[in-house]
Design an enzyme around this catalytic site. Sequence first.
Site, PDB file in Angstrom:
ATOM      1  N   ALA A 111      -5.739  -6.332  15.589  1.00 34.30           N
ATOM      2  CA  ALA A 111      -5.168  -7.678  15.459  1.00 34.30           C
ATOM      3  C   ALA A 111      -5.521  -8.467  16.716  1.00 34.30           C
ATOM      4  O   ALA A 111      -5.792  -7.888  17.771  1.00 34.30           O
ATOM      5  CB  ALA A 111      -3.661  -7.627  15.261  1.00 34.30           C
ATOM      6  N   PHE A 112      -5.481  -9.801  16.599  1.00 34.27           N
ATOM      7  CA  PHE A 112      -5.930 -10.632  17.718  1.00 34.27           C
ATOM      8  C   PHE A 112      -5.056 -10.450  18.954  1.00 34.27           C
ATOM      9  O   PHE A 112      -5.457 -10.786  20.060  1.00 34.27           O
ATOM     10  CB  PHE A 112      -5.967 -12.116  17.309  1.00 34.27           C
ATOM     11  N   LYS A 113      -3.849  -9.897  18.781  1.00 30.87           N
ATOM     12  CA  LYS A 113      -2.958  -9.754  19.933  1.00 30.87           C
ATOM     13  C   LYS A 113      -3.542  -8.843  21.014  1.00 30.87           C
ATOM     14  O   LYS A 113      -3.189  -8.973  22.183  1.00 30.87           O
ATOM     15  CB  LYS A 113      -1.582  -9.272  19.477  1.00 30.87           C
ATOM     16  N   ASP A 114      -4.461  -7.952  20.621  1.00 31.81           N
ATOM     17  CA  ASP A 114      -5.145  -7.128  21.628  1.00 31.81           C
ATOM     18  C   ASP A 114      -5.892  -7.978  22.653  1.00 31.81           C
ATOM     19  O   ASP A 114      -6.026  -7.578  23.813  1.00 31.81           O
ATOM     20  CB  ASP A 114      -6.167  -6.203  20.966  1.00 31.81           C
ATOM     21  N   MET A 117      -3.208  -8.930  25.133  1.00 29.46           N
ATOM     22  CA  MET A 117      -2.449  -7.791  25.671  1.00 29.46           C
ATOM     23  C   MET A 117      -3.293  -6.916  26.591  1.00 29.46           C
ATOM     24  O   MET A 117      -2.788  -6.369  27.563  1.00 29.46           O
ATOM     25  CB  MET A 117      -1.922  -6.916  24.541  1.00 29.46           C
TER      26      MET A 117
END
Length: 476
Positions: A111-114, A117
């Site tokens: 997911a783009f949150k990587d 993060m």
Amino acid sequence: MKYISTRGGMAPQPFSDILLEGLAPDGGLAVPETIPQVSDDTLEQWRGLSYAELAGEILGLFIDDIPQEDLRSLVAAAYNSDVFPGPRMVPVKPLKGGMSLLGLSEGPTLAFKDMAMQFLGQVFEYVLEHRGATLNILGATSGDTGSAAEYAMRGKRSVTVFMLSPQGRMSDFQRAQMYSLQDANIHNIAVEGVFDDCQDIVKTLAGDLEFKEAYRLGAVNSINWARIAAQVVYYFWGWLRATDQGGAREVSFCVPSGNFGNILAGHIAREMGLPIRRLVLATNENNVLEEFFRTGVYRPRSSAQTHATSSPSMDISKASNFERFIFDLLGREPEQVRELWKQLEENGQFDLSDLKPQFEARYGFVAGTSSHADRLATIRRVYEETGVLIDPHTADGVKVAADFVEEGVPMLVLETALPAKFAETIREAVGIEPPVPAHLAGLASLPQRVVNMACDVEQVREYIREHAPLRNSEAP
Ligand SMILES: *Cc1c(COP(=O)(O)O)cnc(C)c1O
């Protein structure tokens, strides 16, 4: 570069000081005192850079209290082919109808949150070690944020993670991803309840200032400025790739949205001078943000009024980053922001319809919504037309983007997750199993490590007391 609060009640602070905090002490959000500007010449000089090099340049504009050389090492550790094994880290994948996908989901949790993060993990460890400090991160997740945070923080010496998740409410894939981590500094707690119950427990414990101090509780939630800054990078990257062949100068972006974090980074990039034509905001059935851009009225919903949809990571009805955009929209006047949030508390809404003409003309914002039926039809159509399988969140983006494609202006839809994470909806749409990337192939059969707990704040408090190695010596 110093940071101030959207509500005006914080003395200007350097990046490292706001990094580890959540809300500003006055209840506002940290924003840069001024938005750095990028000239056309600089843009052209950046064309040849790798993703990590570009990240070093852009983050360097927001972070001046970490030596540039150290910053370069941090981004090199966050953005390399071990962490993001896809072609070119962030690939651009053409679709039909003048659109392409910006591939932000090639990282460890799909997911783009990587993207944000992984940088956060590096910069947290760096700042904490330089201060000889430690942090216990307490968070709640409905799936994507928790796993991205855990993969970014695993094995870090100065950080321990306590992540609450709702028992039985995540996809099998999301559960396997989080609970299979065996690192000693990662604690998964499955709570008998829904996401909001988990969130309430976190708020109670983080709101207990004595406990928060004693156990050095911190957060990695979507209001963290370092996450926003790291997300600014891929708007520049996407623009550079979409204009590599010459021809187009302006590019539009469409962003599947929930907490307004992802698209806020697009707004910042545009304010920095990146030639973005439109920022197209896509929502699912939870359309608080679409309603705002259509009417000028912001009317958050309660959790009871929030629909559970097949794009669950966008099932958010109170957009925690929205205040940062409103701050800019109001000419960066903190008094007006305070007044509006007072109205919001008293009346449950505020009305900025006077400013509606500026939304698109000045800021490029337009919006649209997508339903379950739209999602299924879009996944099916894109698959039939191009052979590309998209996830339900990205499908919301593709559906809404179609209404705003213009001749000669590339439209980049941000791919916020890979389909493997949401197999059930993919099966419903096209009747096939989405492919799982090689590095996660054996995930389902790995042993899982999770503590089950009643929905009880005292049990969670006790667990942290027992398992937080990192605490002040006088902790109760
Ligand atoms: C978090 C998330 C979103 C929403 O992003 P915001 O920054 O909260 O607007 C959209 N899609 C997926 C897959 C996500 O994980």
